[in-house]
Design an enzyme around this catalytic site. Structure first.
Site, short mmCIF file in Angstrom:
data_model
loop_
_atom_site.label_atom_id
_atom_site.label_comp_id
_atom_site.label_asym_id
_atom_site.label_seq_id
_atom_site.Cartn_x
_atom_site.Cartn_y
_atom_site.Cartn_z
N ASP A 1 -49.92 -12.13 -57.62
CA ASP A 1 -50.04 -13.21 -58.64
C ASP A 1 -49.08 -13.29 -59.65
O ASP A 1 -48.02 -12.61 -59.66
CB ASP A 1 -51.50 -13.04 -59.32
N LYS B 1 -53.36 -14.47 -50.38
CA LYS B 1 -53.75 -13.83 -51.56
C LYS B 1 -55.23 -13.68 -51.77
O LYS B 1 -55.67 -12.42 -51.84
CB LYS B 1 -53.25 -14.70 -52.68
#
Ligand code: SF4
Length: 229
Positions: free
Chosen positions: A145, A126
């Site tokens: 997210d 991420k």
């Protein structure tokens, strides 16, 4: 999501176009001046709000603006600067470790591939894709997210519940050019309208295109109350 039906890419692109019109200002909200500073700020933002990170990075980057400078910092000093955010001891180790590795292996520069980025301490897929997308305009995936996860589920873009599978679904539905923008746009939509609890479907500009409109509280991942920031 029992009756989930795979959406047509054209329908997804139409909805995404509507969301972009709602949030034309969607962008990464971590303050930074260089790819290195973005990398550090993103590592610091784990389990913490961007607002909290933006409060301390001016002091950190004033003293240690580059990997070379941060690599020589004393852990005690960095820990003191980071002490207002969660997991600050571990994050101190991570940012010092990544600064040292950048100096040793990459001449102090942030590498431009996901494989090289995830080798750095505290950097997962991420974080790597935030840096690749925001700093270099070349993400190798979609940043998923909690907002992206929840809204992708509500819009019917995925039936999956884990970040890795949702990322694959989004990458398959949207062209690579949109991979960076889709994350920022869904994050802004999640912060402003499509809240985890009490989403404002009545005022949502893509309501007509959303299969969860009016029933959204029962769809999509909700963070446990205790972990909400
Ligand atoms: S209609 Fe409701 S659930 Fe659908 S995107 Fe808008 S706010 Fe979210």
């Amino acid at each position: 999501m029992a009756r989930w039906k795979k959406p047509a890419p054209e329908a997804v692109r139409t909805t995404f176009g509507g969301l972009r019109k709602l949030h034309p200002d969607a962008h990464c909200e971590l303050d930074h001046a260089t790819p290195f500073q973005l990398l550090v700020a993103t590592v610091l933002s784990a389990q913490t709000t961007d607002v909290a990170v933006n409060k301390l990075t001016p002091a950190l980057f004033k003293k240690y603006p580059t990997a070379e400078k941060l690599a020589k910092a004393s852990p005690e000093d960095v820990q003191e600067i980071l002490s207002s955010i969660g997991m600050f001891r571990q994050k101190t180790k991570n940012v010092l470790g990544l600064a040292k590795l950048l100096v040793e292996k990459h001449e102090g520069q942030v590498p431009r591939t996901l494989d090289e980025l995830v080798d750095l301490p505290g950097v997962g897929r991420k974080t790597a894709n935030v840096v690749l997308g925001v700093a270099f305009g070349a993400p190798e995936g979609v940043v998923v997210d909690t907002h992206v996860m929840r809204i992708a589920q509500r819009l019917g873009w995925t039936k999956n519940t884990d970040a890795e599978s949702i990322e694959k679904d989004l990458c398959a539905l949207l062209p690579r050019n949109d991979w960076d923008a889709v994350s920022h746009t869904l994050i802004f939509h999640g912060r402003r309208i499509c809240f985890a609890r009490k989403p404002e479907c009545d005022d949502c500009g893509v309501r007509a295109l959303c299969p969860s409109a009016g029933n959204a509280e029962n769809v999509g991942r909700k963070p446990p109350r205790a972990r909400r920031l």
